[in-house]
Motif scaffolding. Structure first.
Motif, short mmCIF file in Angstrom:
data_model
loop_
_atom_site.label_atom_id
_atom_site.label_comp_id
_atom_site.label_asym_id
_atom_site.label_seq_id
_atom_site.Cartn_x
_atom_site.Cartn_y
_atom_site.Cartn_z
N VAL A 126 0.86 -1.18 0.00
CA VAL A 126 0.00 0.00 0.00
C VAL A 126 0.89 1.23 0.00
N ARG A 127 0.72 2.06 -1.00
CA ARG A 127 1.49 3.29 -1.12
C ARG A 127 0.61 4.44 -0.67
N LEU A 128 1.09 5.22 0.27
CA LEU A 128 0.36 6.34 0.83
C LEU A 128 1.11 7.62 0.49
N ARG A 129 0.47 8.48 -0.28
CA ARG A 129 1.15 9.72 -0.72
C ARG A 129 0.39 10.94 -0.22
N LEU A 130 1.12 11.86 0.39
CA LEU A 130 0.54 13.10 0.87
C LEU A 130 0.30 14.04 -0.30
N VAL A 131 -0.96 14.37 -0.55
CA VAL A 131 -1.29 15.32 -1.62
C VAL A 131 -1.39 16.74 -1.07
N GLY A 132 -1.38 16.88 0.24
CA GLY A 132 -1.39 18.18 0.89
C GLY A 132 -1.10 18.00 2.37
N VAL A 133 -0.57 19.02 3.01
CA VAL A 133 -0.22 18.90 4.44
C VAL A 133 -0.68 20.13 5.23
N GLY A 134 -1.55 20.95 4.64
CA GLY A 134 -1.92 22.19 5.29
C GLY A 134 -3.27 22.17 5.97
N ALA A 135 -3.44 23.08 6.93
CA ALA A 135 -4.76 23.39 7.45
C ALA A 135 -5.55 24.08 6.34
N MET A 136 -6.85 24.24 6.55
CA MET A 136 -7.73 24.67 5.46
C MET A 136 -7.28 25.98 4.80
N ASN A 137 -6.98 26.99 5.59
CA ASN A 137 -6.60 28.29 5.04
C ASN A 137 -5.09 28.52 5.09
N SER A 138 -4.32 27.48 4.94
CA SER A 138 -2.88 27.61 5.02
C SER A 138 -2.34 28.56 3.95
N PRO A 139 -1.44 29.47 4.32
CA PRO A 139 -0.84 30.36 3.32
C PRO A 139 0.28 29.69 2.53
N ARG A 140 0.61 28.46 2.88
CA ARG A 140 1.78 27.81 2.27
C ARG A 140 1.49 26.45 1.65
N TYR A 141 0.58 25.68 2.23
CA TYR A 141 0.39 24.30 1.82
C TYR A 141 -1.02 24.04 1.31
N ARG A 142 -1.15 23.02 0.49
CA ARG A 142 -2.46 22.54 0.06
C ARG A 142 -3.17 21.87 1.23
N PRO A 143 -4.50 21.81 1.19
CA PRO A 143 -5.23 21.15 2.29
C PRO A 143 -4.78 19.70 2.48
#
Length: 221
Positions: free
Chosen positions: A15-32
């Motif tokens: 099973v491959r698990l890939r992070l498509v985002g690491v941000g909180a909802m309104n993050s100024p830097r990261y995708r959700p």
């Protein structure tokens, strides 16, 4: 004798698990924050924002909070793929993805336990209280909205645990590997100061992990 990572790969569903985002909802830097699970022709997305699927085929799109502010765009994106989205379980080819409750806000919210024959992972990007069901998992993706103090919602109806609290409890509950994957503004400021959690690591968009294979990580996608 303990099995090697290669032997584990031969004996279990990879099973491959890939992070498509690491941000909180309104993050100024990261995708959700979002996680894409893939194995034996199956692709299941957990959370993320409306663009998390990237227009690619999915077999399921599961969410932790059906009343989250991102849900309208997630539902639109899911409809464009000819599917629905919500809190649900998914099972195929020896892998189970099961929703389990977390304490987070005034309405029901969930995390997910990803089960294989040999290893388990937890996706719990938002919680006020560390979920007991994540104890002992091999890999956990967890809330990182606050850095050194929890974030309490107005009216005392829940909130977000802090990174320092999550790291301590994950270590006490014998989580094998902790990845902080819902990074809020206080934690962004901590990252910019060069701070590191006492246990675990900051999540990185595009980074992928394989369940059951030490050190449970492969190259970024």
């Amino acid at each position: 004798m303990r099995s090697t990572g290669i032997e584990l790969e031969q004996r279990m569903t990879a099973v491959r698990l890939r992070l498509v985002g690491v941000g909180a909802m309104n993050s100024p830097r990261y995708r959700p924050a979002g996680l894409l699970a893939g194995w034996e022709g199956h692709r299941v997305l957990l959370d993320g924002g409306g663009e998390a699927a990237g227009g690619e085929r999915l077999d399921g799109w599961l969410v932790c909070d059906e009343r989250a502010e991102l849900m309208p765009q997630i539902r639109r994106a899911a409809r464009a793929l000819g599917m629905t989205t919500g809190v649900a379980a998914y099972e195929a080819a020896g892998v189970e993805i099961v929703p389990l409750p977390v304490t987070h806000t005034s309405h029901p919210t969930y995390g997910y336990l990803i089960r294989t024959e040999r290893a388990n992972a937890a996706w719990a990007p938002e919680f006020w209280t560390f979920p007991a069901w994540a104890a002992g998992v091999d890999l956990m993706f967890a809330d990182a909205a606050g850095w050194d103090r929890p974030i309490r919602f107005a009216g005392g109806v829940g909130g977000h645990a802090s990174v320092l609290q999550v790291a301590r409890q994950a270590q006490e509950l014998r989580v094998g590997r902790l990845v902080l994957a819902h990074i809020g503004r206080p934690s962004i400021r901590a990252i910019d100061r060069g701070e590191r959690p006492p246990f675990g690591e900051w999540g990185v968009e595009g980074r992928a992990y394989r369940l059951g294979q030490p050190p449970a990580i492969c190259s970024p996608a």
